[in-house]
Scaffold this motif. Sequence first.
Motif, mmCIF file in Angstrom:
data_model
loop_
_atom_site.group_PDB
_atom_site.id
_atom_site.type_symbol
_atom_site.label_atom_id
_atom_site.label_comp_id
_atom_site.label_asym_id
_atom_site.label_seq_id
_atom_site.Cartn_x
_atom_site.Cartn_y
_atom_site.Cartn_z
ATOM 1 N N UNK A 213 0.535 -2.106 -6.194
ATOM 2 C CA UNK A 213 0.158 -2.574 -4.865
ATOM 3 C C UNK A 213 1.353 -2.493 -3.913
ATOM 4 N N UNK A 214 2.519 -2.821 -4.435
ATOM 5 C CA UNK A 214 3.737 -2.800 -3.631
ATOM 6 C C UNK A 214 4.076 -1.381 -3.158
ATOM 7 N N UNK A 215 3.779 -0.386 -3.975
ATOM 8 C CA UNK A 215 4.121 0.999 -3.662
ATOM 9 C C UNK A 215 3.054 1.720 -2.842
ATOM 10 N N UNK A 216 1.859 1.177 -2.794
ATOM 11 C CA UNK A 216 0.750 1.879 -2.148
ATOM 12 C C UNK A 216 0.816 1.729 -0.628
ATOM 13 N N UNK A 217 0.906 2.841 0.086
ATOM 14 C CA UNK A 217 0.908 2.748 1.545
ATOM 15 C C UNK A 217 -0.478 2.368 2.084
ATOM 16 N N UNK A 218 -1.515 2.768 1.386
ATOM 17 C CA UNK A 218 -2.891 2.439 1.775
ATOM 18 C C UNK A 218 -3.678 2.184 0.505
ATOM 19 N N UNK A 219 -4.705 1.385 0.625
ATOM 20 C CA UNK A 219 -5.528 1.030 -0.533
ATOM 21 C C UNK A 219 -6.963 1.443 -0.299
ATOM 22 N N UNK A 220 -7.682 1.739 -1.393
ATOM 23 C CA UNK A 220 -9.126 1.935 -1.243
ATOM 24 C C UNK A 220 -9.730 0.649 -0.650
ATOM 25 N N UNK A 221 -10.795 0.795 0.092
ATOM 26 C CA UNK A 221 -11.399 -0.335 0.800
ATOM 27 C C UNK A 221 -11.712 -1.514 -0.122
ATOM 28 N N UNK A 222 -12.274 -1.236 -1.282
ATOM 29 C CA UNK A 222 -12.638 -2.325 -2.199
ATOM 30 C C UNK A 222 -11.408 -3.093 -2.677
ATOM 31 N N UNK A 223 -10.314 -2.392 -2.913
ATOM 32 C CA UNK A 223 -9.082 -3.043 -3.363
ATOM 33 C C UNK A 223 -8.461 -3.830 -2.212
ATOM 34 N N UNK A 224 -8.494 -3.263 -1.013
ATOM 35 C CA UNK A 224 -7.984 -3.968 0.168
ATOM 36 C C UNK A 224 -8.746 -5.275 0.375
#
Length: 91
Positions: free
Chosen positions: A26-37
């Motif tokens: 999560x720390x490394x992800x610049x963007x997340x899939x909608x469900x994860x966000x």
Amino acid sequence: MPLHCTDITNIDRYELATILAALRLLQEAPALPEAIEEIATEEGDFERLDADQIDALCERINAVSEYPWRDVTEDQEMENRVAALFEEIGQ
């Protein structure tokens, strides 16, 4: 100060490793899939943790000197279940 605390003594060390890995991902992800966000923000109720907040959380988790987690590798009941499962599969 956390919003709430819960008892997590039923988490084993493998689940804990997964939690830490997920936090680092999560720390490394610049963007997340909608469900994860939605999960990370409680469906938009708040902003997701930033990199520094995730660092602090991981450090808090890692700072526990004696984990209350049970080690499933030494769990006789789990070993018996696995043995029974292998026996069942073999039949």
